[in-house]
Design a protein around this motif. Structure first.
Motif, PDB file in Angstrom:
ATOM      1  N   LEU A  57       0.708  -1.614   0.025  1.00 20.83           N
ATOM      2  CA  LEU A  57      -0.255   0.266   0.366  1.00 20.83           C
ATOM      3  C   LEU A  57       0.867   1.451  -0.083  1.00 20.83           C
ATOM      4  O   LEU A  57       1.571   1.378   0.483  1.00 20.83           O
ATOM      5  CB  LEU A  57      -0.933  -0.102   1.124  1.00 20.83           C
ATOM      6  CG  LEU A  57      -1.617  -0.706   1.201  1.00 20.83           C
ATOM      7  CD1 LEU A  57      -3.055  -0.885   2.813  1.00 20.83           C
ATOM      8  CD2 LEU A  57      -2.869  -1.038   0.399  1.00 20.83           C
ATOM      9  N   ALA A  58       0.135   2.218  -1.332  1.00 26.16           N
ATOM     10  CA  ALA A  58       1.123   3.644  -0.419  1.00 26.16           C
ATOM     11  C   ALA A  58       0.054   4.905  -0.030  1.00 26.16           C
ATOM     12  O   ALA A  58      -0.982   4.578   0.325  1.00 26.16           O
ATOM     13  CB  ALA A  58       1.556   3.702  -2.226  1.00 26.16           C
ATOM     14  N   PHE A  59       1.425   5.543   1.004  1.00 25.80           N
ATOM     15  CA  PHE A  59       0.477   6.113   1.372  1.00 25.80           C
ATOM     16  C   PHE A  59       0.406   7.822   1.744  1.00 25.80           C
ATOM     17  O   PHE A  59       1.852   7.948   1.799  1.00 25.80           O
ATOM     18  CB  PHE A  59       0.371   6.032   2.849  1.00 25.80           C
ATOM     19  CG  PHE A  59      -0.871   4.477   3.136  1.00 25.80           C
ATOM     20  CD1 PHE A  59      -1.790   5.085   3.929  1.00 25.80           C
ATOM     21  CD2 PHE A  59       0.103   3.900   3.465  1.00 25.80           C
ATOM     22  CE1 PHE A  59      -3.288   3.767   4.409  1.00 25.80           C
ATOM     23  CE2 PHE A  59      -0.338   2.445   3.666  1.00 25.80           C
ATOM     24  CZ  PHE A  59      -1.592   2.477   4.955  1.00 25.80           C
ATOM     25  N   ALA A  60       0.604   8.988   1.147  1.00 29.43           N
ATOM     26  CA  ALA A  60       0.234  10.139   0.950  1.00 29.43           C
ATOM     27  C   ALA A  60      -0.507  10.476   1.785  1.00 29.43           C
ATOM     28  O   ALA A  60      -1.362  10.944   2.126  1.00 29.43           O
ATOM     29  CB  ALA A  60      -0.210  10.892  -0.553  1.00 29.43           C
ATOM     30  N   GLU A  63      -3.723   9.277   3.408  1.00 28.02           N
ATOM     31  CA  GLU A  63      -4.340   8.656   3.026  1.00 28.02           C
ATOM     32  C   GLU A  63      -3.560   8.170   2.477  1.00 28.02           C
ATOM     33  O   GLU A  63      -2.530   8.346   1.878  1.00 28.02           O
ATOM     34  CB  GLU A  63      -5.030   9.708   2.120  1.00 28.02           C
ATOM     35  CG  GLU A  63      -5.985  11.182   3.010  1.00 28.02           C
ATOM     36  CD  GLU A  63      -7.035  10.341   3.729  1.00 28.02           C
ATOM     37  OE1 GLU A  63      -7.940   9.457   2.380  1.00 28.02           O
ATOM     38  OE2 GLU A  63      -7.064  11.019   4.589  1.00 28.02           O
ATOM     39  N   VAL A  64      -4.263   6.348   1.932  1.00 22.23           N
ATOM     40  CA  VAL A  64      -4.530   5.545   1.077  1.00 22.23           C
ATOM     41  C   VAL A  64      -3.719   5.965  -0.051  1.00 22.23           C
ATOM     42  O   VAL A  64      -5.378   6.782  -0.340  1.00 22.23           O
ATOM     43  CB  VAL A  64      -5.074   4.457   1.482  1.00 22.23           C
ATOM     44  CG1 VAL A  64      -6.818   4.636   0.900  1.00 22.23           C
ATOM     45  CG2 VAL A  64      -4.625   3.133   1.279  1.00 22.23           C
ATOM     46  N   ALA A  65      -3.207   5.981  -1.057  1.00 23.90           N
ATOM     47  CA  ALA A  65      -3.218   6.505  -2.244  1.00 23.90           C
ATOM     48  C   ALA A  65      -3.523   5.067  -3.410  1.00 23.90           C
ATOM     49  O   ALA A  65      -4.044   5.627  -4.289  1.00 23.90           O
ATOM     50  CB  ALA A  65      -1.804   7.290  -2.577  1.00 23.90           C
ATOM     51  N   GLY A  66      -2.773   4.049  -3.148  1.00 28.56           N
ATOM     52  CA  GLY A  66      -3.019   3.023  -3.948  1.00 28.56           C
ATOM     53  C   GLY A  66      -2.736   1.209  -3.455  1.00 28.56           C
ATOM     54  O   GLY A  66      -2.314   1.734  -2.723  1.00 28.56           O
ATOM     55  N   LEU A  67      -2.794   0.656  -4.774  1.00 27.74           N
ATOM     56  CA  LEU A  67      -1.998  -0.892  -4.077  1.00 27.74           C
ATOM     57  C   LEU A  67      -1.494  -1.964  -5.247  1.00 27.74           C
ATOM     58  O   LEU A  67      -1.546  -1.193  -6.061  1.00 27.74           O
ATOM     59  CB  LEU A  67      -3.364  -1.416  -3.370  1.00 27.74           C
ATOM     60  CG  LEU A  67      -4.445  -2.169  -4.740  1.00 27.74           C
ATOM     61  CD1 LEU A  67      -3.834  -2.992  -5.026  1.00 27.74           C
ATOM     62  CD2 LEU A  67      -5.853  -2.561  -3.527  1.00 27.74           C
TER      63      LEU A  67
END
Length: 161
Positions: A57-60, A63-67
């Motif tokens: 998971l990517a967090f900006a 907030e979660v931004a992508g997977l």
């Protein structure tokens, strides 16, 4: 904007569900119930092997931004394990901010650390944005493979034979 990419844990079930729900809408699938998606995500994350995590998971910020959803297969005919990138998805609100590149970079680093020789993936032939993205990353297009699927009645039939 700082982006943090990490392997998802059971504590990330709601964040994973949020991205899965948005991904279903993007691909024009039936809407997912967020509560059910969270329960399923929690079970998936609980079941995953610590040696072979399934979701990055990517967090900006917070907030979660992508997977990225992956599987490790081993060995290949070259006697190297491979990572199969099943899904790479960046939420609409986080697109064009380098999130996809960060996710793939995270996966590539994991591959190098673990002696995994390559990342294989597919994308829809109509998805020009994804094709351009992977071209920019230096991905080779391989025409030797045909993507096939066993599901529904075919899956049932072969299981009973």
């Amino acid at each position: 904007m700082a982006v943090d990419v990490r392997w998802a844990t059971t504590e990330d079930a709601e964040a994973l569900a949020t991205v899965l729900c948005e991904m279903a809408a993007y691909y024009r699938q039936a809407p997912l119930d967020h509560g059910r998606a969270t329960d399923v995500a929690r079970q998936w994350l609980h079941d995953q092997s610590p040696a072979y995590p399934h979701f990055a998971l990517a967090f900006a910020g917070s907030e979660v931004a992508g997977l990225a959803s992956v599987a490790i297969a081993h060995p290949g005919i070259d006697l190297e394990r491979l990572m199969f990138l099943k899904d790479l998805f960046v939420r609409d609100s986080a697109r064009n901010q380098g999130i996809g590149r960060k996710l793939v970079g995270f996966l590539a680093g994991h591959c190098l650390d673990k002696g995994i020789g390559r990342i294989d993936l597919t994308t829809e032939d109509w998805n020009e944005g994804a094709l351009r993205f992977y071209d920019r990353l230096g991905a080779d297009r391989h025409g030797q493979k045909v993507f096939l699927r066993l599901s529904g009645a075919a899956l049932d039939k072969i299981a009973k034979s």
